[in-house]
Design a protein around this motif. Sequence first.
Motif, short mmCIF file in Angstrom:
data_model
loop_
_atom_site.label_atom_id
_atom_site.label_comp_id
_atom_site.label_asym_id
_atom_site.label_seq_id
_atom_site.Cartn_x
_atom_site.Cartn_y
_atom_site.Cartn_z
N HIS A 60 0.80 -1.22 0.00
CA HIS A 60 0.00 0.00 0.00
C HIS A 60 0.84 1.28 0.00
O HIS A 60 0.38 2.32 -0.46
N ARG A 63 4.68 3.84 -4.52
CA ARG A 63 4.30 4.92 -5.41
C ARG A 63 3.20 4.45 -6.38
O ARG A 63 3.14 3.27 -6.74
N ASP A 64 2.41 5.38 -6.86
CA ASP A 64 1.36 5.05 -7.83
C ASP A 64 1.95 4.44 -9.10
O ASP A 64 1.35 3.55 -9.70
N GLU A 68 0.51 0.70 -10.25
CA GLU A 68 -0.16 0.49 -11.53
C GLU A 68 0.12 -0.89 -12.11
O GLU A 68 -0.73 -1.47 -12.80
N ASN A 312 2.00 8.06 0.63
CA ASN A 312 1.52 7.52 -0.64
C ASN A 312 0.11 6.96 -0.51
O ASN A 312 -0.74 7.17 -1.38
N ARG A 315 -2.47 9.90 0.09
CA ARG A 315 -2.73 10.63 -1.15
C ARG A 315 -3.59 9.79 -2.09
O ARG A 315 -4.48 10.30 -2.77
N ARG A 316 -3.34 8.47 -2.14
CA ARG A 316 -4.15 7.60 -2.99
C ARG A 316 -5.60 7.56 -2.51
O ARG A 316 -6.54 7.58 -3.32
N ASN A 319 -7.30 10.83 -3.52
CA ASN A 319 -7.63 10.85 -4.94
C ASN A 319 -8.81 9.93 -5.28
O ASN A 319 -9.61 10.22 -6.17
#
Length: 384
Positions: A60, A63-64, A68, A312, A315-316, A319
Amino acid sequence: MTTPVRDLPLLLLGTGSDPSSERGVDCPGELPPASDPELVERARAAKAALGDGVFVLGHHYQRDEVIEFADVTGDSFKLAQQAAARPEAPHIVFCGVHFMAESADILTAAHQQVILPDLAAGCSMADMATFDQVEECWEVLEDAGIADDVVPVTYMNSSADIKAFVGRHGGVVCTSSNAKRALDWAYAKGSKVLFLPDQHLGRNTAVLEMGLSLDDCVVYSPHRPEGGLSGQQLRDARMILWRGHCSVHGRFSLDSVEDVRRRVPGVNVLVHPECKHEVVTNADQIGSTEYIIKTIENAPSGSSWAVGTELNLVRRLANAHPDKNVMFLDKTVCFCSTMNRIDLPHLVWSLESLVRGEVVNRIEVDAETAHYARAALDQMLALP
């Protein structure tokens, strides 16, 4: 065989050290995009070429740009279990940190190979308890005449060596979500617990969920003679906490909580139990990473949440839920620097190496260590 990199300073991610955080951990703010615009396409092509031969795990806190390409996301133990449930995948690429990849190697089949894209992705908390230090601690407990009464419990965020130590001494591994069940089991076996390596999770669970007092807890420091404790203090204690902490969660302070309450009317403070005791006791809700995710998912639209965990993930969540006001608990932006070592260039390198038939950065735990670590992990799975 690879071994953890220990006693090395963390590589800097940016400039301007935060004096209130763990030495060597910097807070860079927004990370720049990948320097090579073709990296995303290269990652897609390599993963497609490998097909079912590779299984990519993403913690988790990654980084995005890495998440991905993850087949599964989750916390460390969930990911290790997911790897074990995919015996058809000979290669497991673990986008996390070293102790997580070790756990995956312990739980997966012999034909599966676990890869960590960057060997420098360690964990400062796990490195705060080395095998030699814990062995020395056990000798101190023996000298105090209490070792037979002590049941060792280690947090999942520990090295395979420490999990094996716990397994040899009849103990158990725990996660942040089952720590109380692990302690219930341990206190049914003995009158005292040695809790490794995160003092905050141990203290918060003992005091807030088990009914122990702060006076029942002592902190053993591996950097002081006899742990900095007298024999009588050890004999009087019920919970012997290791002096370790998470560099990210340990940075949140009571000031952070009070400040966000002043700035955001009606805010809900939601924190991980690795946070300091005074932070946890002044929060509205406390829970594991999965608990935090579910709480935000189920929160009413328009509600405000200050979340005390890795940036991270926060922020996820923000979003993913634009109808809610989700923010980082602390005003200083800070990522987990070791988690952020796993970036897209390292992931692409790992995948493209596999396409060429090369296995890089394999994490392999020796058979004896794996045997005893597995015993402690199996005991956790057998908890009522």
